[in-house]
Structure formats: C-alpha cells, structure tokens
Design a protein around this motif. Structure first.
Motif, mmCIF file in Angstrom:
data_model
loop_
_atom_site.group_PDB
_atom_site.id
_atom_site.type_symbol
_atom_site.label_atom_id
_atom_site.label_comp_id
_atom_site.label_asym_id
_atom_site.label_seq_id
_atom_site.Cartn_x
_atom_site.Cartn_y
_atom_site.Cartn_z
ATOM 1 N N GLY A 170 0.823 -1.202 0.000
ATOM 2 C CA GLY A 170 0.000 0.000 0.000
ATOM 3 C C GLY A 170 0.854 1.247 0.000
ATOM 4 N N SER A 171 0.276 2.352 -0.474
ATOM 5 C CA SER A 171 1.008 3.621 -0.490
ATOM 6 C C SER A 171 0.214 4.759 0.126
ATOM 7 C CB SER A 171 1.384 4.000 -1.930
ATOM 8 O OG SER A 171 0.228 4.126 -2.731
ATOM 9 N N SER A 172 -1.013 4.497 0.551
ATOM 10 C CA SER A 172 -1.830 5.556 1.141
ATOM 11 C C SER A 172 -2.259 5.251 2.566
ATOM 12 C CB SER A 172 -3.079 5.786 0.284
ATOM 13 O OG SER A 172 -3.919 4.648 0.340
ATOM 14 N N GLY A 173 -2.090 4.026 2.991
ATOM 15 C CA GLY A 173 -2.529 3.638 4.327
ATOM 16 C C GLY A 173 -3.930 3.060 4.352
ATOM 17 N N SER A 174 -4.698 3.189 3.263
ATOM 18 C CA SER A 174 -6.084 2.715 3.258
ATOM 19 C C SER A 174 -6.182 1.197 3.367
ATOM 20 C CB SER A 174 -6.797 3.189 1.992
ATOM 21 O OG SER A 174 -6.177 2.654 0.834
ATOM 22 N N SER A 175 -5.133 0.501 2.963
ATOM 23 C CA SER A 175 -5.169 -0.961 2.981
ATOM 24 C C SER A 175 -4.567 -1.557 4.252
ATOM 25 C CB SER A 175 -4.419 -1.509 1.769
ATOM 26 O OG SER A 175 -3.111 -0.972 1.705
ATOM 27 N N ILE A 184 -2.122 -10.978 7.238
ATOM 28 C CA ILE A 184 -0.969 -11.029 6.343
ATOM 29 C C ILE A 184 -0.078 -9.815 6.607
ATOM 30 C CG2 ILE A 184 -2.212 -12.321 4.584
ATOM 31 C CD1 ILE A 184 -2.702 -9.745 3.061
ATOM 32 N N GLY A 185 1.083 -9.774 5.974
ATOM 33 C CA GLY A 185 2.003 -8.676 6.189
ATOM 34 C C GLY A 185 1.552 -7.411 5.476
ATOM 35 N N TYR A 186 2.042 -6.271 5.980
ATOM 36 C CA TYR A 186 1.729 -4.984 5.358
ATOM 37 C C TYR A 186 3.027 -4.299 4.952
ATOM 38 C CZ TYR A 186 -0.133 -0.320 4.495
ATOM 39 O OH TYR A 186 -0.467 0.863 3.900
ATOM 40 N N SER A 187 3.120 -3.962 3.673
ATOM 41 C CA SER A 187 4.307 -3.287 3.134
ATOM 42 C C SER A 187 3.906 -1.905 2.651
ATOM 43 C CB SER A 187 4.906 -4.107 1.986
ATOM 44 O OG SER A 187 6.063 -3.468 1.472
ATOM 45 N N PHE A 188 4.446 -0.868 3.310
ATOM 46 C CA PHE A 188 4.097 0.499 2.955
ATOM 47 C C PHE A 188 5.140 1.078 2.010
ATOM 48 C CE2 PHE A 188 4.299 5.119 3.605
ATOM 49 C CZ PHE A 188 3.017 5.446 3.192
ATOM 50 N N SER A 198 2.404 7.132 11.715
ATOM 51 C CA SER A 198 2.133 6.113 12.732
ATOM 52 C C SER A 198 0.702 5.570 12.703
ATOM 53 C CB SER A 198 2.449 6.662 14.125
ATOM 54 O OG SER A 198 3.822 6.952 14.255
ATOM 55 N N PRO A 199 -0.333 6.400 12.496
ATOM 56 C CA PRO A 199 -1.707 5.865 12.575
ATOM 57 C C PRO A 199 -1.984 4.714 11.626
ATOM 58 C CG PRO A 199 -1.744 8.246 12.705
ATOM 59 C CD PRO A 199 -0.332 7.868 12.382
ATOM 60 N N MET A 200 -1.443 4.770 10.401
ATOM 61 C CA MET A 200 -1.725 3.678 9.463
ATOM 62 C C MET A 200 -1.081 2.377 9.928
ATOM 63 S SD MET A 200 0.746 4.458 6.163
ATOM 64 C CE MET A 200 0.389 6.207 6.105
ATOM 65 N N LEU A 201 0.112 2.475 10.500
ATOM 66 C CA LEU A 201 0.776 1.269 10.982
ATOM 67 C C LEU A 201 0.056 0.721 12.208
ATOM 68 C CD1 LEU A 201 4.522 2.306 10.549
ATOM 69 C CD2 LEU A 201 2.960 1.283 8.890
ATOM 70 N N GLU A 202 -0.459 1.619 13.053
ATOM 71 C CA GLU A 202 -1.222 1.173 14.208
ATOM 72 C C GLU A 202 -2.542 0.542 13.786
ATOM 73 O OE1 GLU A 202 -0.374 0.827 17.420
ATOM 74 O OE2 GLU A 202 1.586 1.309 16.537
ATOM 75 N N ALA A 203 -3.144 1.062 12.717
ATOM 76 C CA ALA A 203 -4.386 0.464 12.209
ATOM 77 C C ALA A 203 -4.145 -0.977 11.792
ATOM 78 C CB ALA A 203 -4.918 1.277 11.039
ATOM 79 N N ASN A 292 21.366 6.037 9.814
ATOM 80 C CA ASN A 292 20.823 6.742 10.981
ATOM 81 C C ASN A 292 19.366 7.127 10.760
ATOM 82 O OD1 ASN A 292 23.147 6.557 12.526
ATOM 83 N ND2 ASN A 292 23.966 8.522 11.814
ATOM 84 N N THR A 293 19.011 7.537 9.549
ATOM 85 C CA THR A 293 17.620 7.865 9.249
ATOM 86 C C THR A 293 16.737 6.631 9.397
ATOM 87 O OG1 THR A 293 18.249 9.627 7.723
ATOM 88 C CG2 THR A 293 16.026 8.725 7.494
ATOM 89 N N LEU A 294 17.211 5.485 8.920
ATOM 90 C CA LEU A 294 16.437 4.251 9.055
ATOM 91 C C LEU A 294 16.277 3.864 10.529
ATOM 92 C CD1 LEU A 294 17.908 2.211 6.072
ATOM 93 C CD2 LEU A 294 15.617 3.207 6.232
ATOM 94 N N ARG A 295 17.313 4.073 11.320
ATOM 95 C CA ARG A 295 17.205 3.790 12.758
ATOM 96 C C ARG A 295 16.179 4.716 13.419
ATOM 97 N NH1 ARG A 295 23.086 3.759 12.331
ATOM 98 N NH2 ARG A 295 23.856 1.606 12.309
ATOM 99 N N GLU A 296 16.166 5.985 12.983
ATOM 100 C CA GLU A 296 15.185 6.932 13.526
ATOM 101 C C GLU A 296 13.761 6.501 13.176
ATOM 102 O OE1 GLU A 296 16.325 10.652 11.854
ATOM 103 O OE2 GLU A 296 18.203 10.789 13.014
ATOM 104 N N HIS A 297 13.563 6.004 11.975
ATOM 105 C CA HIS A 297 12.235 5.533 11.580
ATOM 106 C C HIS A 297 11.835 4.300 12.386
ATOM 107 C CE1 HIS A 297 11.705 7.643 7.420
ATOM 108 N NE2 HIS A 297 12.113 8.463 8.353
ATOM 109 N N ASP A 298 12.808 3.479 12.706
ATOM 110 C CA ASP A 298 12.535 2.317 13.548
ATOM 111 C C ASP A 298 12.058 2.774 14.926
ATOM 112 O OD1 ASP A 298 12.377 -0.161 14.719
ATOM 113 O OD2 ASP A 298 14.543 -0.471 14.842
#
Length: 330
Positions: A170-175, A184-188, A198-203, A292-298
């Motif tokens: 998905g690219s919008s969070g709607s899925s 199943i897994g979710y790949s953004f 964060s809200p889409m991942l929490e959904a 470092n950016t990837l660690r921050e996103h983690d």
C-alpha cells in the motif's frame, strides 16, 4: 534492523534487457551473501526502462541461484489475474523453495491504460473486487474454500503445498487495516507517497488477526535509496533518479539518464520544487547518514524491516549502495 531489496529491474539508457537481467542476478547473489532478508520483484507493463513484467518468473530463477534470501513479488498486480492461477503459481514456488517465497500483492495496474486494456483482452478491469480476489487466492492456497462458494469444487495444485508469506502492498494507508484483518504482512511504499505515518501502521497492528500465513503482525517499509561513501557521491548518482521521477510526474517516459545528463538538464524553478518534493520519497547520503535515518524511523514508527530500492545509471554504484548499508546495519 532487517534489510531487504525491491528490484524494479531498471534498464539504464543504452543498456540491453539481457544485461539488465544479468545485473539482477548479480545483485541477488550479492545481497544473499550480505545477509539481506528478502528480495522482491515488481510488475511493470509497457515500460521500456523497467524489465520485470513477470515477477513470478524472476522469483523462480532467482530462488534457484541464491541460498538463503526470501524471494517474492513486490508485487503481483492481482487485478489482471485469476485467484486460481496465482494460487497455483505460488504454491508451486513454495513447494520448490520451502520457507523462502513471498506473495506480495498490489492493487495498482502496474502500467498505462493501454497495457491494462491488453491484459484484459480489450475489457475494462473490475477495480472493486480486489480484496475478494486476494481472499479467494488465499483460500485456494490453504484449501479452505467454503462449500457454498462457486469455486468450492476447484482444486489448486499442487496439493499439500507449504504456504508462502502473503503481503499486501500500500502507499496511502487505506489498505493497512485490511491487511491486518486478513492476517498477512503490510508493506508500505514510502518510495511512492513519502507519507509514512504512525496511525496507518497502528491500524494494521490493532486489526491484525493471526492466520495460516502469519502468526504475528509484520510490517516493512519501502524506500528509494542512494547511499555512498560520501554525501557528495550519493547526490551525484541520485541526480539520475531525480530526473527520472520528474519525467514521470510530467507524464513522460521513464528513463534512466547518466548523472551527467541529469546534472546538465535545464530545470525550471517548478522542476526544482518538484524534485525537492520528491526527495520525501528518497533517502540520499552517506551510508552512515542513511542508516541513521532508518534507525530513527525504527524508533519513531517501529519499522523493523526496510526494503531498499536503488535505481542508478551505474550498476556498480547500485551494488555499492547495498554493500555499504549492509556494513552499517547488518
């Protein structure tokens, strides 16, 4: 952090498709040796500079020349295909390469309207039944089709096949919530929207229900990446993708220019603003800064797996980007 790869099989200007596939094999073997978690192949139609129109064939070949890395689709454009056929393709792959196959599904057409029309034999595709088709594909894979379903007497061969991991892209969070409900897994696709939140991942996490495909929730995030020894070198190679994306934004054919061609291109002020906007989709810099950016996103979003897509005119620069990030993060 786990690192994975999205290989869109880019064909640089002046390069043959045969060389593109040799580069694809070389990249897969490299990241397998480096300890990357998975490599996915995209599905694009009608694209001169993107060679992967049949990810299922790429998966079969790459799985045969690698040892440990998971191999899958990122993704199959399910609107074009029957659930039975996709179930049989991926049950076959999962039988040949147990515990290594991913069935990643996208809901976009993967090409222009002319390609889409040809894939549907001149008919317009049904865009409203894609979740139904995904559910039917999964039921074929697990032999759980309800008795009252029109396909209940249809068998998806081979029987007793292990199931692949299934992912919804998905690219919008709607899925996101739907992926959770399916178990199943979710790949953004951050590289498409640049809007990781964060809200889409929490959904996804709050709606997750364990299934035969996945016992616990799994999220990964896809990024365009260009890493190098120095920021200056990364910016030099990234200029090519900057121009490529600008062409796409203008409805022009996707092309992979040399960095020199990109740097010497005559940009308008609007072009420069669009390139700056597109950089939200793109991590560019020294390998240490990108890591470092990837660690921050983690830390901020819980992104424990990054799927890296690197498109450059130079194949060696592309390989080096993956090498350097593996050194920083694996």
């Amino acid at each position: 952090m786990k690192l994975s790869v999205l290989d869109q099989t880019p064909t640089a200007n002046g390069q043959t498709s045969a060389q593109t596939f040799q580069n694809t094999i070389e990249l897969a073997k490299l990241v397998d040796d480096l300890g990357y978690n998975r490599i996915w192949y995209s599905e694009h139609h009608g694209a001169v500079n993107l060679a992967s129109a049949s990810p299922e064939i790429m998966i079969a070949h790459i799985a045969s020349v690698t040892n440990n890395i998971r191999v899958g689709s990122g993704g199959i454009m399910l609107m074009h295909y029957s659930p039975l056929k996709m179930a049989e393709v991926f049950k076959t792959l999962a039988t040949l390469y147990p515990n290594r196959i991913d069935f990643g599904v996208g809901r976009a057409p993967g090409g222009d309207r002319f390609s889409t029309l040809a894939l549907h034999e001149g008919r317009q595709p049904n865009l409203l039944n894609q979740y139904d088709k995904l559910m039917e594909t999964m039921m074929f894979m697990t032999d759980t089709m309800p008795e009252d379903h029109v396909y209940s007497r249809t068998l998806a061969a081979p029987v007793d096949a292990p199931v692949p991991e299934v992912w919804l892209l998905g690219s919008s969070g709607s899925s996101a919530a739907q992926a959770g409900r399916f178990g199943i897994g979710y790949s953004f696709a951050q590289f498409i929207s640049g809007q990781l939140e964060s809200p889409m991942l929490e959904a996804y996490r709050t709606n997750f229900t364990p299934s035969a495909f996945m016992e616990t929730p799994k999220i990964n995030v896809g990024y365009f990446v260009m890493a190098a020894e120095t920021t200056e070198e990364a910016e030099y190679h990234a200029a090519s993708l900057d121009l490529n994306l600008l062409f796409l934004d203008k409805g022009m054919p996707f092309q992979i220019f040399t960095p020199e061609e990109a740097l010497n291109y005559s940009y308008t002020e609007m072009d420069k603003m669009q390139i700056e906007h597109n950089r939200k989709r793109f991590l560019v810099g020294s390998a240490k800064d990108v890591a470092n950016t990837l660690r921050e996103h983690d830390e901020k979003y819980g992104v424990t797996e990054a799927v890296l897509g690197t498109i450059s005119h130079s194949h060696e620069a592309r390989l080096q980007s993956y090498r350097l990030l593996a050194k920083e993060l694996l």
